[in-house]
Design a protein around this motif. Structure first.
Motif, PDB file in Angstrom:
ATOM      1  N   VAL A 183      68.186  87.390  34.174  1.00 18.33           N
ATOM      2  CA  VAL A 183      69.130  88.097  34.923  1.00 18.33           C
ATOM      3  C   VAL A 183      70.753  88.462  34.117  1.00 18.33           C
ATOM      4  O   VAL A 183      71.240  89.272  33.924  1.00 18.33           O
TER       5      VAL A 183
ATOM      6  N   LYS B 211      59.360  91.820  28.943  1.00 22.09           N
ATOM      7  CA  LYS B 211      59.810  90.381  28.921  1.00 22.09           C
ATOM      8  C   LYS B 211      58.713  89.507  28.350  1.00 22.09           C
ATOM      9  O   LYS B 211      57.651  89.427  28.769  1.00 22.09           O
TER      10      LYS B 211
ATOM     11  N   ALA C 119      57.156  85.217  34.182  1.00 21.00           N
ATOM     12  CA  ALA C 119      57.674  86.687  33.365  1.00 21.00           C
ATOM     13  C   ALA C 119      57.648  87.575  34.780  1.00 21.00           C
ATOM     14  O   ALA C 119      58.510  88.371  34.929  1.00 21.00           O
TER      15      ALA C 119
ATOM     16  N   VAL D 233      58.113  86.729  37.944  1.00 21.21           N
ATOM     17  CA  VAL D 233      59.198  86.463  38.684  1.00 21.21           C
ATOM     18  C   VAL D 233      60.608  86.821  38.165  1.00 21.21           C
ATOM     19  O   VAL D 233      61.462  87.394  39.124  1.00 21.21           O
ATOM     20  N   ALA D 234      60.822  86.698  36.971  1.00 25.00           N
ATOM     21  CA  ALA D 234      61.915  87.531  36.118  1.00 25.00           C
ATOM     22  C   ALA D 234      62.036  88.901  36.526  1.00 25.00           C
ATOM     23  O   ALA D 234      63.018  89.533  36.806  1.00 25.00           O
ATOM     24  N   HIS D 235      60.905  89.686  36.368  1.00 26.23           N
ATOM     25  CA  HIS D 235      60.798  91.182  36.559  1.00 26.23           C
ATOM     26  C   HIS D 235      61.363  91.375  38.146  1.00 26.23           C
ATOM     27  O   HIS D 235      62.250  92.118  38.426  1.00 26.23           O
TER      28      HIS D 235
ATOM     29  N   SER E 234      63.256  89.480  39.999  1.00 22.39           N
ATOM     30  CA  SER E 234      64.598  89.213  40.279  1.00 22.39           C
ATOM     31  C   SER E 234      65.497  90.125  39.756  1.00 22.39           C
ATOM     32  O   SER E 234      66.613  90.511  40.222  1.00 22.39           O
ATOM     33  N   VAL E 235      65.333  90.553  38.503  1.00 23.95           N
ATOM     34  CA  VAL E 235      66.220  91.303  37.639  1.00 23.95           C
ATOM     35  C   VAL E 235      66.225  92.770  38.485  1.00 23.95           C
ATOM     36  O   VAL E 235      67.413  93.190  38.560  1.00 23.95           O
ATOM     37  N   MET E 236      65.129  93.129  39.053  1.00 23.97           N
ATOM     38  CA  MET E 236      65.109  94.658  39.726  1.00 23.97           C
ATOM     39  C   MET E 236      65.922  94.587  41.009  1.00 23.97           C
ATOM     40  O   MET E 236      66.731  95.330  41.303  1.00 23.97           O
TER      41      MET E 236
END
Lengths: 115, 115
Positions: free
Chosen positions: A27, A51, B20, B22-24, B26-28
């Motif tokens: 983020v 990612k 990966a 979770v990061a997708h 979170s960022v969105m």
């Protein structure tokens, strides 16, 4: 365009802890790209926000790669854990490089193995 | 303010795959908050970007909670995997709710266990 997130595999973090640290790094670097490299960010966003999560050992190695990314003007972030749960306060756990052009990210991370 | 990221524990994903996804998510959801709920976003950012990773089983349960968040006007995201590596294309893997006020996120996720 890609973002590579590097996470330390020598800390014995749980799956959930790893995922949260990776998300923190992702983020922060994504927002840096949004503000400072809007073209990279938008191409990355449109193409599916690639990612890649890779592993390495030790704070020194993680900080070195992060600093190299910063010195090359790439979006980059590094995560220091507050130490409320599994780790001593201030432990460096993860870092992200990009979104940025593949070859510029690969130069700094291409030798690392997938988590 | 907090962001809760829900990830399916019934898919047998690897640690790196989970991180990966979770990061997708979170960022969105973080960008949605930035554009639509700037006050929530800024308070969350300033206070350390609290992220909690929890687990649940099954697409139905994940989609239901995501839809509830959307219907309540909360920032929310859901991740469909492209299916290039471990999973069949289109598999729903993770979803994020928030950053938003703790009590509004807890109402939808407070019964879920940490990953």
């Amino acid at each position: 365009m890609k973002q590579v997130i590097m996470v330390r595999s020598d800390l014995g973090m749980s799956k959930g802890k790893i995922a949260a640290q990776v998300a923190h790094a992702s983020v922060m670097a994504a927002f840096e790209a949004y503000f400072k490299h809007r073209e990279w960010f938008e191409e990355w966003w449109r193409s599916g926000q690639k990612k890649i999560v890779v592993k390495l050992e030790g704070e020194e190695e993680l900080v070195k790669r992060y600093m190299e990314a910063v010195s090359q003007g790439l979006p980059a972030s590094i995560v220091r854990d507050a130490g409320l749960t599994e780790l001593p306060p201030g432990t460096v756990t993860a870092a992200a490089i990009g979104p940025a052009p593949d070859e510029r990210v690969d130069k700094l991370t291409g030798d690392l193995r997938l988590l």
